[in-house]
Design a protein around this motif. Structure first.
Motif, mmCIF file in Angstrom:
data_model
loop_
_atom_site.group_PDB
_atom_site.id
_atom_site.type_symbol
_atom_site.label_atom_id
_atom_site.label_comp_id
_atom_site.label_asym_id
_atom_site.label_seq_id
_atom_site.Cartn_x
_atom_site.Cartn_y
_atom_site.Cartn_z
ATOM 1 N N GLU A 108 0.846 -1.220 -0.328
ATOM 2 C CA GLU A 108 0.029 0.162 -0.172
ATOM 3 C C GLU A 108 1.068 1.280 -0.118
ATOM 4 O OE1 GLU A 108 -2.699 0.086 3.061
ATOM 5 O OE2 GLU A 108 -3.817 -1.916 2.582
ATOM 6 N N ILE A 109 2.047 1.190 0.903
ATOM 7 C CA ILE A 109 2.774 2.516 0.923
ATOM 8 C C ILE A 109 3.660 2.596 -0.419
ATOM 9 C CG2 ILE A 109 4.955 3.377 1.919
ATOM 10 C CD1 ILE A 109 3.965 2.915 4.636
ATOM 11 N N SER A 110 3.974 1.387 -0.863
ATOM 12 C CA SER A 110 5.072 1.327 -2.135
ATOM 13 C C SER A 110 4.389 1.939 -3.294
ATOM 14 C CB SER A 110 5.529 0.003 -2.297
ATOM 15 O OG SER A 110 4.523 -0.782 -2.652
ATOM 16 N N GLU A 111 2.848 1.858 -3.384
ATOM 17 C CA GLU A 111 2.034 2.142 -4.399
ATOM 18 C C GLU A 111 2.088 3.817 -4.545
ATOM 19 O OE1 GLU A 111 -1.582 0.178 -4.201
ATOM 20 O OE2 GLU A 111 -0.911 -1.494 -5.005
ATOM 21 N N ASN A 112 1.872 4.285 -3.414
ATOM 22 C CA ASN A 112 1.751 6.003 -3.087
ATOM 23 C C ASN A 112 2.961 6.293 -2.299
ATOM 24 O OD1 ASN A 112 -0.900 5.837 -4.651
ATOM 25 N ND2 ASN A 112 -1.717 4.938 -2.600
ATOM 26 N N TYR A 113 4.111 5.915 -2.694
ATOM 27 C CA TYR A 113 5.129 6.390 -1.714
ATOM 28 C C TYR A 113 5.601 7.878 -1.886
ATOM 29 C CZ TYR A 113 9.689 6.231 0.632
ATOM 30 O OH TYR A 113 10.821 6.650 1.329
ATOM 31 N N ARG A 114 5.434 8.293 -3.033
ATOM 32 C CA ARG A 114 5.893 9.728 -3.305
ATOM 33 C C ARG A 114 5.040 10.703 -2.486
ATOM 34 N NH1 ARG A 114 7.959 10.727 -9.483
ATOM 35 N NH2 ARG A 114 9.728 9.262 -9.430
ATOM 36 N N GLU A 115 3.566 10.510 -2.536
ATOM 37 C CA GLU A 115 2.719 11.458 -2.069
ATOM 38 C C GLU A 115 2.844 11.220 -0.539
ATOM 39 O OE1 GLU A 115 -1.288 10.308 -3.589
ATOM 40 O OE2 GLU A 115 -0.605 10.692 -5.493
ATOM 41 N N ILE A 116 2.500 10.070 -0.026
ATOM 42 C CA ILE A 116 2.768 9.768 1.409
ATOM 43 C C ILE A 116 3.948 10.411 2.079
ATOM 44 C CG2 ILE A 116 2.806 8.013 3.235
ATOM 45 C CD1 ILE A 116 1.291 6.220 1.410
ATOM 46 N N SER A 117 5.116 10.244 1.481
ATOM 47 C CA SER A 117 6.460 10.442 1.852
ATOM 48 C C SER A 117 6.787 12.063 1.927
ATOM 49 C CB SER A 117 7.657 10.113 1.264
ATOM 50 O OG SER A 117 7.732 10.295 -0.142
ATOM 51 N N SER A 118 5.975 12.721 0.864
ATOM 52 C CA SER A 118 6.273 14.236 0.805
ATOM 53 C C SER A 118 5.483 14.761 1.992
ATOM 54 C CB SER A 118 5.716 14.620 -0.464
ATOM 55 O OG SER A 118 4.391 14.390 -0.448
ATOM 56 N N LYS A 119 4.376 14.470 2.006
ATOM 57 C CA LYS A 119 3.618 14.968 3.374
ATOM 58 C C LYS A 119 3.998 14.575 4.766
ATOM 59 C CE LYS A 119 -1.186 14.050 1.631
ATOM 60 N NZ LYS A 119 -2.261 13.217 1.399
ATOM 61 N N VAL A 120 4.762 13.500 4.852
ATOM 62 C CA VAL A 120 5.471 12.966 6.272
ATOM 63 C C VAL A 120 6.829 13.945 6.256
ATOM 64 C CG1 VAL A 120 6.579 11.294 7.683
ATOM 65 C CG2 VAL A 120 4.362 10.830 6.363
ATOM 66 N N PHE A 121 7.525 13.906 5.380
ATOM 67 C CA PHE A 121 8.693 14.766 5.353
ATOM 68 C C PHE A 121 8.562 16.138 5.714
ATOM 69 C CE2 PHE A 121 11.090 11.197 2.420
ATOM 70 C CZ PHE A 121 10.901 10.479 3.435
ATOM 71 N N ASN A 122 7.624 16.877 5.012
ATOM 72 C CA ASN A 122 7.391 18.329 5.131
ATOM 73 C C ASN A 122 6.706 18.462 6.628
ATOM 74 O OD1 ASN A 122 7.898 19.319 2.348
ATOM 75 N ND2 ASN A 122 5.709 18.682 1.771
ATOM 76 N N ARG A 123 5.941 17.429 7.176
ATOM 77 C CA ARG A 123 5.506 17.658 8.578
ATOM 78 C C ARG A 123 6.779 17.694 9.567
ATOM 79 N NH1 ARG A 123 1.815 13.072 9.606
ATOM 80 N NH2 ARG A 123 3.332 12.099 10.605
ATOM 81 N N TYR A 124 7.677 16.975 9.145
ATOM 82 C CA TYR A 124 8.877 17.051 10.198
ATOM 83 C C TYR A 124 9.989 17.818 9.582
ATOM 84 C CZ TYR A 124 6.759 12.914 12.640
ATOM 85 O OH TYR A 124 5.800 12.242 13.598
ATOM 86 N N GLU A 125 9.827 18.607 8.711
ATOM 87 C CA GLU A 125 10.807 19.494 8.014
ATOM 88 C C GLU A 125 12.117 18.964 7.323
ATOM 89 O OE1 GLU A 125 11.556 22.261 11.393
ATOM 90 O OE2 GLU A 125 9.568 23.071 11.295
ATOM 91 N N ASN A 126 11.906 17.875 6.939
ATOM 92 C CA ASN A 126 12.963 16.910 6.190
ATOM 93 C C ASN A 126 14.045 16.497 7.341
ATOM 94 O OD1 ASN A 126 11.841 16.672 3.605
ATOM 95 N ND2 ASN A 126 12.302 18.879 3.337
ATOM 96 N N LYS A 127 13.307 16.388 8.474
ATOM 97 C CA LYS A 127 14.496 15.796 9.491
ATOM 98 C C LYS A 127 14.477 14.573 9.996
ATOM 99 C CE LYS A 127 15.092 20.791 11.294
ATOM 100 N NZ LYS A 127 15.006 21.570 12.338
ATOM 101 N N CYS A 128 15.342 13.917 10.445
ATOM 102 C CA CYS A 128 15.272 12.516 11.299
ATOM 103 C C CYS A 128 15.127 12.730 12.608
ATOM 104 C CB CYS A 128 16.491 11.734 11.136
ATOM 105 S SG CYS A 128 16.371 10.091 11.969
ATOM 106 N N ILE A 129 13.905 12.103 13.166
ATOM 107 C CA ILE A 129 13.600 12.388 14.429
ATOM 108 C C ILE A 129 14.500 11.603 15.660
ATOM 109 C CG2 ILE A 129 10.873 12.574 14.047
ATOM 110 C CD1 ILE A 129 10.730 9.601 14.794
ATOM 111 N N TYR A 130 15.152 10.677 14.801
ATOM 112 C CA TYR A 130 16.469 10.013 15.843
ATOM 113 C C TYR A 130 17.655 10.719 15.695
ATOM 114 C CZ TYR A 130 12.616 6.549 15.127
ATOM 115 O OH TYR A 130 11.278 5.835 15.157
ATOM 116 N N CYS A 131 18.130 11.242 14.638
ATOM 117 C CA CYS A 131 19.235 11.854 14.361
ATOM 118 C C CYS A 131 19.062 13.239 15.659
ATOM 119 C CB CYS A 131 19.488 12.621 13.127
ATOM 120 S SG CYS A 131 20.054 11.156 12.072
#
Length: 203
Positions: A108-131
């Motif tokens: 499910e994620i691999s089919e819409n990876y670009r859309e989902i990842s762009s939303k999630v990355f923007n929400r976290y300001e392109n930062k790794c939460i663990y870094c």
């Protein structure tokens, strides 16, 4: 034949008797549930999530057992969700079923990876939460290696909801494995990898 020669005969080629730790035995006054709980370190046998003893169930691996006394190796400790899903399935059948469920969610994620990842990355300001937790910032090299991470892993009954997704670098995502984000933060804290800002020296 000397004692030295006898000891060498008892050992297998390339393997000694004391290579592995001794198998943990059940105590006399210990119940089967307590014994399996101790053996699994308080984890469910299928989702590998930590639970209290009262929140776990004792279930059968394989339901078809002909002998009068059922052995301990046919019993397993599991959480309520896993025991409900397993119902009358055998141990191997249930593991295959869990794998199929995980692959469906990954597809499910691999089919819409670009859309989902762009939303999630923007929400976290392109930062790794663990870094951010470990270093106080996200290195440039790791910003290019951002991946989607499940806060509650698919193995522990996680889903593809946006609230359950976070941005993580490739290195931390592999190290995290099937742990939840809370468990992984605790692991970093306990291993002394939490970022400590330098105290400001007064003038």
């Amino acid at each position: 034949m000397s004692d030295i020669q006898r000891s060498s005969v008892t050992k297998k080629q390339g393997r000694s008797k004391n290579k592995h730790l001794p198998y943990q035995r059940k105590k006399r006054n210990q119940s089967v549930k307590e014994y399996l709980y101790q053996r699994m370190n308080g984890k469910c046998s299928y989702c590998h999530d930590n639970f209290k003893l009262k929140d776990l169930c004792l279930i059968k691996k394989n339901h078809q057992w002909n002998s009068l006394f059922e052995p301990i190796h046919n019993k397993v400790i599991a959480c309520k969700k896993c025991s409900y899903k397993k119902s009358e399935m055998n141990h191997k059948e249930f593991i295959r079923y869990l794998r199929r469920e995980r692959w469906k969610l990954r597809d499910e994620i691999s089919e819409n990876y670009r859309e989902i990842s762009s939303k999630v990355f923007n929400r976290y300001e392109n930062k790794c939460i663990y870094c951010e937790f470990e270093f106080g910032y996200t290195p440039k090299k790791r910003k290019k290696q951002l991946t989607l991470d499940h806060k509650r892993s698919l193995l522990c009954h996680g889903d593809n909801d946006e609230k359950n997704l976070a941005s993580s670098c490739y290195i931390h995502n592999i190290e995290k494995d099937s742990r939840s984000s809370e468990q992984y933060f605790k692991y970093l804290r306990d291993s002394g990898r939490k970022f400590k800002p330098k105290s400001i020296i007064p003038k």
